[in-house]
Scaffold this active site. Structure first.
Site, PDB file in Angstrom:
ATOM      1  CG  ASP A 157      -1.788   1.303   1.193  1.00 26.12           C
ATOM      2  OD1 ASP A 157      -2.332   1.624   0.136  1.00 26.12           O
ATOM      3  OD2 ASP A 157      -1.868   1.977   2.231  1.00 26.12           O
ATOM      4  CG  ASP A 310      -5.650   5.599   2.740  1.00 29.66           C
ATOM      5  OD1 ASP A 310      -4.653   5.266   3.418  1.00 29.66           O
ATOM      6  OD2 ASP A 310      -5.560   6.044   1.579  1.00 29.66           O
TER       7      ASP A 310
END
Lengths: 431, 313
Positions: A157, A310
């Site tokens: 990520d 996130d």
């Protein structure tokens, strides 16, 4: 001390339960009260009572996409401060991304994170491991060893493996190890130096565009690999309409692929960037109303079944620079539930409360193979009490997070967590 | 002249998108007075005496920097030039800290050239000094837009009903954006011409026409504004090469014959002779390229004077 949460609306999607009643916590686990009644000479006065009238009693919320910045970037967030932010947002379990320094690509770093979390964190902090060494996208990290050290998934990520062959092998290998693959979908050639959604506003403002196709191309790649490798790929922070369509078609064919949605991608469009405020800069970027509509449709029909923040903390001095030089990302844990409640349940009526809780508990738990996310008898008592109608104003200065980079400061929202319980202990309560 | 400044309330000039037609008109009128100063024996006025102007050029520029420097000198301001190589930014200092240091040194006006779109907005909201945008990334170059408008107005008498063609690399051009915003506000019609890769359709949402055929546009144009092809830093994905560019979009002598006799030929410079424009046309009777330079001085004097006056109040 045992606890009884009285008269709340208990919503436990994993068990198909939605009813007003009492929920018992016995020795840190979910009970039904029979334990107390059967115990000879049980002293009722030793029971801690929580009045949950008007509140929702939910399984502890799970956020599978946060950045806690340790080791290496403690000035942005520590595992301790991040966990406090999670607790204040109603989250009892968070999954942290491996883009730390050093990168979480070795068992020793995973062990360090787990030790640190055990020592400092109020909530359950679960590490992920890198797919590729140093997130460089060139060679596989020791995924098997990382799994033995306790990771719940692999992901690069923040980066995205461009080499399709390497990604294919990673997915195959992850199937053997038994961990899902989480992917940040970004084609580096198509996106290049893009910082905002490519469209009217990027063109007007002369900011380098980040085209929707840059995400969609990798989602398409992941559909093909999930099918051919027969293993689960979870596409993180989906932002583009085309990605939703690709996922819908793939899931209809039974392919092991899923997508997650972050609050900012349904709360804001790229129109927000016109003052060059870097608190509106994140990756993938804010997109158009058409994309928001597609995300809402995807949430409504189940194509997108996981919600996440996130949560990406950055210090003020890092964000207070020229727009294209600023780091991507915003914090989200302390506004996430409220934004989803307000936008999806109250305003858009995209989904109901039960479905919202499902997307924040049992669905992400299943993806990662966790037993949490339910109120099943005997499970650890991770519980979130939610007031779905509480109106409040976001004040970033009161956040538990060590950072303040949010575009939602000053927003008036409806609904929030009022109490967060981990293993039977209250770790946060709205003051 | 000071009573006129009451129609101007901005300490900064960040872009032309935020200006009204009246404000643009007012700057052009103010520039008229300063243009007249340039024709005098003594080309200097005391309008900014005692003021300090900093030319903060984080991205290299010669002609814009010199134009601002001359404009400031003619207004009797004190000037400091800072270029990227000489600034503390190369030592890791942030733009914000650089600006605060300049402010601590009592700078009154900061003229900023920066590679990042939005850098002038960033600066202007954080310091009390005037910030004048001298070009930010592909965003805006407002004084270039104003001097282009000044030149058109001078030669054509106004803007209503005029057809202005802007030709070349629009996608990466701050000059194009400032021209588009201002020309549309003033009532002109704008057509953008260039390859699909450098003139994407999305520009149409701003109210302009997009064309990929130069020959179809030239006969009706009252003004053609040719933008420099930045081939030295253009990624190869955008067009195959200069040869093909000239063949499709160069203002060659043959294409020049399609122009109306009174069509103005403009170029913000520096010119690539033989690329976007044939050398003879650049020097020909229709060319107003050097008028643009002269007018740039007057327009920049006007902008510096107006913005500095607001800070004083």
């Amino acid at each position: 001390m045992n606890t009884c949460i009285r008269n709340g609306r208990i919503i436990d999607p994993a068990n198909g339960r939605d009813e007003v009643g009492d929920l018992w916590i016995i020795d840190g686990r979910i009970g039904d009260g029979s334990e107390i009644r059967s115990a000879s000479g049980a002293d009722e006065s030793k029971i801690n009572e929580i009045d949950a009238k008007g509140l929702i009693v939910s399984p502890g919320l799970i956020d599978i996409h946060v950045h806690f910045r340790e080791p290496g970037f403690g000035w942005k967030e520590t595992i301790e401060s991040g966990a406090r932010a999670a607790a204040a947002g109603g989250f009892t379990t968070v999954v942290c991304m491996p883009n730390t320094s050093p990168v979480a690509d070795s068992p020793s770093t995973i062990a360090w994170i787990k030790d640190r979390a055990a020592e400092m964190a109020k909530v359950r902090v679960l590490p992920t491991g890198a797919i590729s060494k140093n997130l460089a996208g060139e060679e596989l990290a020791p995924i098997g060893s990382l799994a033995q050290a306790g990771i719940v998934a692999i992901t690069d990520d923040g980066k995205c493996i461009q080499n399709n062959e390497l990604m294919r092998r990673a997915v195959e290998y992850a199937r053997m190890v038994g961990v899902p693959v989480l992917d940040h979908c970004q084609d580096y050639d198509l996106v290049a130096n893009g910082v905002v959604h490519e469209g009217y506003w990027s063109t007007l403002l002369g900011l380098p565009g980040w085209p929707a196709a840059g995400e969609e191309a990798i989602v398409a790649r992941n559909v093909l690999l999930a099918e051919s490798c027969d293993h689960h790929i979870h596409c993180q922070h989906i932002s583009a309409a085309g990605s939703v369509r690709l996922l819908r078609e793939a899931r209809a064919r039974g392919i092991k692929i899923s997508g997650e949605v972050c609050p900012h991608h349904i709360a804001l469009t790229d129109e927000s960037i016109q003052n060059f405020d870097t608190n509106f800069k994140m990756n993938p970027p804010l997109r158009s109303q058409r994309d928001i509509d597609a995300l809402l449709e995807g949430i409504a029909d189940g194509t997108l079944d996981i919600l996440a923040s996130d949560h990406a903390p950055h210090a003020g001095f890092e964000k207070e620079v020229e727009f294209d030089a600023a780091p991507f990302g915003i914090i989200g844990l302390e506004t996430e539930l409220a934004l989803f409640l307000d936008l999806l349940v109250h305003q858009q009526k995209t989904i109901g409360l039960s479905r919202l809780i499902e997307m924040l508990t049992v669905t992400p738990a299943k993806l990662l193979g966790l037993k949490s996310g339910t109120l099943s008898l005997g499970e650890a008592a991770d519980i979130t009490l939610i007031n779905p109608n509480l109106e409040w104003t976001v004040d970033a200065n009161t956040f538990q997070s060590a950072s303040r980079n949010t575009p939602f400061d000053g927003w008036k929202l409806k609904g929030r967590a009022v109490r967060t319980i981990v293993a039977g202990e209250t770790v946060w309560q709205l003051g | 002249m000071t009573d006129k400044t009451q129609s101007w309330t901005r300490k900064d000039l960040l872009g032309l998108r935020e200006l009204s037609a009246e404000e643009i008109h007012f700057v052009l009128e103010t520039a008229d007075a300063f243009k007249q100063v340039g024709t005098r024996e003594v080309k200097k006025v005391p309008a900014l005496q005692g003021k300090t102007l900093v030319n903060l050029f984080i991205e290299p520029s010669t002609r814009t920097r010199i134009s601002f420097e001359l404009a400031a000198k003619r207004l009797s301001a004190d000037i400091v030039n800072i270029t990227a190589a000489a600034s503390s930014l190369t030592k890791g200092e942030t733009l914000k800290d650089t600006a605060r240091v300049l402010e601590a040194n009592h700078a009154d006006i900061i003229v900023l050239r920066h590679r990042s779109a939005g850098a002038p907005e960033f600066l202007a909201s954080r310091i009390g000094a005037s910030v004048i945008n001298a070009g930010d990334g592909a965003h805006e170059h407002p004084t270039q837009g104003l001097l282009d408008l000044y030149t058109i107005r001078e030669k054509k008498g106004g803007f209503a009903g005029l057809h202005v063609a802007i030709i070349g690399d629009i996608l990466f051009s701050r000059v194009a954006r400032s021209n588009i915003f201002a020309l549309l506000k003033m009532g002109a019609r704008v057509t953008l011409v260039g390859p699909t890769t450098l003139v994407p359709r999305v520009f149409e949402q701003m109210g302009v026409t997009v064309s990929h055929r130069l020959e179809e546009v030239l006969p009706t144009a009252d003004v053609v504004n040719l933008l420099r092809i930045q081939h030295e830093r253009q990624r190869k994905e955008y067009f195959p090469g200069l040869g093909e560019y000239i063949r499709l979009f160069g203002l060659t002598k043959a294409r020049g014959k399609l122009l109306k006799p009174d069509c103005l030929i403009m170029h913000p410079g520096p010119i690539n002779r033989g690329v976007e424009i044939d050398s003879e046309l650049a020097d020909g009777a229709q060319s107003v390229i050097l008028d643009q330079v002269t007018n740039g001085l007057a327009v920049r004097m006007a902008v510096l004077f107006l913005c500095a006056s607001v800070v004083k109040q």
